[in-house]
Design an enzyme around this catalytic site. Sequence first.
Site, PDB file in Angstrom:
ATOM      1  N   ASP A 241      58.608 -13.872 -39.868  1.00 34.96           N
ATOM      2  CA  ASP A 241      59.718 -13.736 -38.934  1.00 34.96           C
ATOM      3  C   ASP A 241      60.364 -15.083 -38.627  1.00 34.96           C
ATOM      4  OD1 ASP A 241      61.501 -12.892 -37.092  1.00 34.96           O
ATOM      5  OD2 ASP A 241      60.041 -12.427 -35.531  1.00 34.96           O
TER       6      ASP A 241
ATOM      7  N   ASP B 226      67.641 -14.029 -39.640  1.00 34.85           N
ATOM      8  CA  ASP B 226      66.387 -13.479 -39.129  1.00 34.85           C
ATOM      9  C   ASP B 226      65.675 -12.616 -40.166  1.00 34.85           C
ATOM     10  OD1 ASP B 226      64.335 -12.536 -37.623  1.00 34.85           O
ATOM     11  OD2 ASP B 226      65.558 -11.379 -36.232  1.00 34.85           O
TER      12      ASP B 226
END
Length: 444
Positions: free
Chosen positions: A89, A298
Amino acid sequence: MKTYIHCKSFPTPFLKTLSLLVFCTAFCSIGIELSFSQEPTLVLPLKTQVVPTGSVPRSANKLPFHHNVSLTVSLTVGTPPQNVTMVIDTGSELSWLHCNKTPNFPTTFDPARSSSYSPIPCSSPTCTNRTRDFTIPASCDSNQLCHATLCYADASSSEGNLASDTIYMGSSEIPDMVFGCMVSSFSSNSDEDSKNTGLMGMNRGSLSFVSQMQFPKFSYCISGSDFSGLLLLGDANFSWLAPLNYTPLIQISTPLPYFDRVAYTVQLEGIKVSDKLLPLPKSAFVPDHTGAGQTMVDSGTQFTFLLGPVYTALRSEFLNQTSGVLRVLDDPNFVFQGAMDLCYLVPLSQPTLPRLPTVTLVFQGAEMTVSGDSVLYRAPGEVRGNDSLYCFTFGNSDLLGVEAFVIGHHHQHDVWMEFDLQKSRIGLAQVRCDLAGKRFSLGL
Ligand SMILES: *[C@@H]1O[C@H](CO)[C@@H](O)[C@H](O)[C@H]1NC(C)=O
Ligand SMILES: *[C@@H]1O[C@H](CO)[C@@H](O)[C@H](O)[C@H]1NC(C)=O
Ligand SMILES: *[C@@H]1O[C@H](CO)[C@@H](O)[C@H](O)[C@H]1NC(C)=O
Ligand SMILES: *[C@@H]1O[C@H](CO)[C@@H](O)[C@H](O)[C@H]1NC(C)=O
Ligand SMILES: *[C@@H]1O[C@H](CO)[C@@H](O)[C@H](O)[C@H]1NC(C)=O
């Protein structure tokens, strides 16, 4: 009562893992953080190997992975080593592992079985100084240990204590890696989350995995043709890699309520559908005085989300260019994943989609083109009569309550993505990631 908080991304597979500034509800006031998590869709069975010297200035670790709804890598942690699977992430900071086995989270790390495990006291500088970018400040629990509550944009949350232990990646042994050993978690998508042990935080915050490792850069490449991928930690300089186009990372000096200062923020300048640039002023892509409107890269979010006015312009142009080619679903009650309200009816008997317009995100210095079937995504399990539903893979941030543009990993397929921390920029180039992965396994 609502409070804006600065949230980190949490893997919520299947939905979207957003690491963002989040709009929190009353839960926050009692110390439970909510966030929208959009999730990286990569599942990475990973083996770490040191890239042969000669091709890289300093040893780099490469991790082959597999992706689907989330990007995940497999590692071992502790003494003796325990297997863990972590979602990659780039949208959040603190890495963490589930430490408390529950029916929803059966895959855990057991600190009691690791002789090198060490909880972090709240008097430690790690707890007092290095948690400054956390959305909710770290606190002291009743045992004087450092307690963290993490908040994600999809209403997932997790809490537990900071700790350190040894992490092994292939032949590398990294002692004293700081992470969260979480005892309580809430997930909005437990089916997907139950497959993973935790999350690897990769943003620019002081406690992220990449910051602790002091990597000058890292890269990943997500295959668009199969479920493979490659994460490369460290410097890379390969003759076969096309020259990258770079876009600078945006940094701001003054904290703003909606701006995540440790995110990978780039400047979007426009969007094209086929060759047609949407008629939007550049100011539509610039954060306002509250910090709302930053563009974040992201890996923890599956799809891409755009603020309302930009989304509306893109939707309208895409509709225009697909009229006569595709049948639009006319059902105001169906919004895919709560943010994607443009879906098409495609006959179940039709094996392939028609040729679709490309969507190009234009950044300062670089472009990212989404083409072919990646522009649409088949909504799982959705059938209308003899038709399946395919939805546009760009969604409306406003519908999620997210105050940012978020570039998800679905649109990073077959793009070499380099996060150059030293030079504060992101490099990209279109490549065939399945071939790049093969070159790596040959040691090229
Ligand atoms: C991808 O994820 C979905 C949902 O979790 C699952 O049903 C499907 O089997 C997965 N596909 C692969 C190839 O892993
Ligand atoms: C950990 O992973 C390795 C390699 O995939 C496997 O051989 C081993 O059996 C696993 N250990 C446990 C306890 O699952
Ligand atoms: C990358 O490799 C090329 C040729 O192999 C070399 O000329 C160049 O200096 C290298 N760049 C870096 C940053 O090491
Ligand atoms: C698409 O846009 C063009 C140019 O703005 C316009 O002339 C045309 O009528 C539009 N087509 C549809 C189906 O909306
Ligand atoms: C679906 O296809 C079948 C076979 O072609 C047809 O008999 C049926 O009427 C169709 N159903 C709908 C809802 O269109």
